[in-house]
Design a protein around this motif. Structure first.
Motif, PDB file in Angstrom:
ATOM      1  N   LEU A 192       0.829  -1.203   0.000  1.00  0.00           N
ATOM      2  CA  LEU A 192       0.000   0.000   0.000  1.00  0.00           C
ATOM      3  C   LEU A 192       0.866   1.256   0.000  1.00  0.00           C
ATOM      4  N   PRO A 193       0.547   2.253  -0.829  1.00  0.00           N
ATOM      5  CA  PRO A 193       1.419   3.412  -1.004  1.00  0.00           C
ATOM      6  C   PRO A 193       1.287   4.480   0.074  1.00  0.00           C
ATOM      7  N   LEU A 194       0.366   4.356   1.012  1.00  0.00           N
ATOM      8  CA  LEU A 194       0.186   5.413   2.004  1.00  0.00           C
ATOM      9  C   LEU A 194       1.428   5.540   2.887  1.00  0.00           C
ATOM     10  N   PRO A 195       1.844   6.767   3.211  1.00  0.00           N
ATOM     11  CA  PRO A 195       3.048   6.954   4.030  1.00  0.00           C
ATOM     12  C   PRO A 195       2.797   6.536   5.476  1.00  0.00           C
ATOM     13  N   PRO A 196       3.660   5.732   6.072  1.00  0.00           N
ATOM     14  CA  PRO A 196       3.501   5.380   7.487  1.00  0.00           C
ATOM     15  C   PRO A 196       3.679   6.618   8.364  1.00  0.00           C
ATOM     16  N   ALA A 197       2.953   6.677   9.451  1.00  0.00           N
ATOM     17  CA  ALA A 197       3.100   7.796  10.383  1.00  0.00           C
ATOM     18  C   ALA A 197       4.495   7.755  11.009  1.00  0.00           C
ATOM     19  N   PRO A 198       5.131   8.909  11.242  1.00  0.00           N
ATOM     20  CA  PRO A 198       6.433   8.922  11.909  1.00  0.00           C
ATOM     21  C   PRO A 198       6.317   8.340  13.317  1.00  0.00           C
ATOM     22  N   PRO A 199       7.371   7.772  13.839  1.00  0.00           N
ATOM     23  CA  PRO A 199       7.344   7.286  15.225  1.00  0.00           C
ATOM     24  C   PRO A 199       7.005   8.419  16.187  1.00  0.00           C
ATOM     25  N   ARG A 200       6.404   8.077  17.313  1.00  0.00           N
ATOM     26  CA  ARG A 200       5.966   9.109  18.261  1.00  0.00           C
ATOM     27  C   ARG A 200       7.144   9.843  18.891  1.00  0.00           C
ATOM     28  N   GLU A 201       8.347   9.290  18.792  1.00  0.00           N
ATOM     29  CA  GLU A 201       9.527   9.955  19.350  1.00  0.00           C
ATOM     30  C   GLU A 201       9.978  11.142  18.503  1.00  0.00           C
ATOM     31  N   GLU A 202       9.422  11.272  17.299  1.00  0.00           N
ATOM     32  CA  GLU A 202       9.845  12.354  16.414  1.00  0.00           C
ATOM     33  C   GLU A 202       9.177  13.669  16.796  1.00  0.00           C
ATOM     34  N   ILE A 203       9.972  14.733  16.839  1.00  0.00           N
ATOM     35  CA  ILE A 203       9.444  16.067  17.134  1.00  0.00           C
ATOM     36  C   ILE A 203       8.689  16.569  15.912  1.00  0.00           C
ATOM     37  N   ARG A 204       7.447  16.985  16.118  1.00  0.00           N
ATOM     38  CA  ARG A 204       6.636  17.509  15.013  1.00  0.00           C
ATOM     39  C   ARG A 204       6.409  18.993  15.236  1.00  0.00           C
ATOM     40  N   ARG A 205       7.183  19.808  14.549  1.00  0.00           N
ATOM     41  CA  ARG A 205       7.026  21.253  14.668  1.00  0.00           C
ATOM     42  C   ARG A 205       7.779  21.928  13.524  1.00  0.00           C
TER      43      ARG A 205
END
Length: 441
Positions: A118-131
């Motif tokens: 499936l081509p959908l992008p996996p969500a980044p791990p929760r340890e990644e800073i999102r900002r």
């Protein structure tokens, strides 16, 4: 028939245009690649999707942190072999677009897409800073960044750092333990600052209080340590109390820009300036200059990167920024020296201790691996994997001269020009002596 590893190896080599230097072990149990080489373990198709959506270092990091990728065999050897494919290929997106101009590479990319499912992008791990990086190095953003890295839990840092609780490059002499090497580093800093009983020392980014305790206990200094981490401050205050040094050491949760009780005889900044950022560095240097008395010394201990031909193209390392040191920036040593002198300080000595940091990091990785199960319980598997990868990769970066670390000694030299420095500096006063080669007034 299990053949995912062979297909994956073949497609990746077509896409990159070079042979893979490591083995591949795929989710179906198949293996392919150079016999005896470390293996890149691709646990599932999601790992391939991560790399397709974010080719290069950050995609690999996301797959590693999430547990979709692993390394079987010598971690350092695997990272060293992969360096030319990841860290030394330039900008990931541009490199991939250039490769896709080749029909064979486009065919390989289509094969990887088909293989990934499936081509959908996996969500980044929760340890990644999102900002976003819109507001860098404000007091608020610096507090968040410091909290992300340092408020992981003091128990975890005790595993990694050992009893010294010093989170910066040790100073290795012949043989010895990590604890001795860290003590020698703290002693070296104190000697460069020429600390004596009763002098006031400001320790910027004081961590868990090791420098503050050493300077007060061994040199009789009166120390103020500042940190933005509440967990570090609590730990440091307990250490100070246990040592019976509460009359000589004060630990504050405070931004260095808010320190207003100068002047100080000396300032130590050990492993803190990497968090300042290029836009704020001159401000940092001017603040420290203003907090020193005339003739006072600054010891700035800081990681440096190699200079680039075009400094405007410098980009913060994606993995480090997203998972380890949010908003951290490295500068070449020449830039650091220039900024310190622009602020009015006189730089008197620069000592590179690059190889010392590689040795230190390898000891930290060994500590983490030796108590891996407890580390995972304390921080979670993703965070433990972040620390293992970043410390091992950093050790190699120091060994290969991709980055360095320097101690810069500077003085707030009075207008008359009397720096108070000895004619010869590198002895730094033998144990039990003062700087006997100091010029006489």
């Amino acid at each position: 028939m299990a053949d995912a590893a062979l297909r994956l190896k073949s497609l990746v080599e077509q896409l990159l245009g070079v042979p893979l230097p490591v083995r591949i072990r795929a989710w179906d149990g198949s293996q392919a690649g150079p016999p005896g080489a470390p293996a890149l373990v691709v646990r599932n198709r999601r790992a391939v999707r991560r790399l397709l959506w974010k080719p290069g270092e950050l995609g690999l990091a996301r797959a590693w942190v999430a547990g979709d990728l692993d390394i079987e065999g010598d971690l350092y050897a695997a990272l060293d072999l992969m360096a030319s494919l990841v860290w030394e290929r330039g900008e990931d997106a541009r490199t991939l677009l250039q490769a896709l101009r080749d029909p064979q590479a486009r065919s390989a990319a289509r094969g990887l897409v088909k293989m990934a499912g499936l081509p959908l992008p996996p969500a980044p791990p929760r340890e990644e800073i999102r900002r976003t990086r819109a507001h860098l190095h404000t007091k608020r953003s610096d507090r968040r960044a410091i909290s992300h890295h340092y408020d992981v839990g003091n128990d975890f840092y005790e595993i990694v750092l050992g009893p010294s609780m010093v989170y910066s490059c040790a100073y290795w002499q012949q043989g010895g333990t990590l604890e001795q090497a860290q003590r020698d580093k703290l002693e070296l800093v104190c000697r460069k600052l020429d600390l004596s009983p009763g002098q006031r020392l400001l320790d910027v980014g004081c961590g868990w209080g090791s420098m503050a305790v050493h300077a007060a206990r061994e040199h009789g200094a009166s120390v103020v340590g500042v940190t933005l981490s509440h967990e570090q401050a609590a730990y440091a205050r307990k250490r100070v109390a246990d040592e019976g040094l509460t009359d000589r050491v004060e630990i504050r949760v405070q931004d260095y820009r808010d320190v207003a009780d100068g002047p100080y005889d000396a300032i130590s900044s050990i492993g803190m300036a990497e968090h300042v950022g290029a836009e704020r560095y001159l401000e940092y240097a001017r603040v420290l200059h203003g907090l020193l008395r005339p003739g006072g010394r600054l010891l700035n201990h800081q990681i440096a990167r190699r200079p680039q031909r075009d400094e405007s193209t410098y980009n913060v390392d994606g993995f480090i920024d997203a998972y380890v040191f949010p908003d951290g920036e490295l500068a070449p040593i020449g830039t650091t020296v220039t900024q310190l002198e622009r602020a009015g300080l006189e730089v008197r000595d620069v000592e590179s201790i690059r190889e010392h940091y590689a040795l230190t990091l390898r000891r930290w990785v060994a500590n983490l691996e030796a108590d891996w199960a407890r580390s995972v319980r304390l921080t979670g598997p993703g965070r433990a994997r972040v620390w293992r990868l970043y410390m091992a990769a950093s050790a190699l970066s120091f060994e290969r001269n991709r980055i360095g670390v320097n101690q810069v000694l500077a003085v707030r030299t009075p207008e008359g020009g009397a720096s108070g420095m000895p004619l010869r500096t590198r002895t730094w006063g033998a144990p039990g002596s003062r700087e006997d080669s100091r010029p006489q007034a």
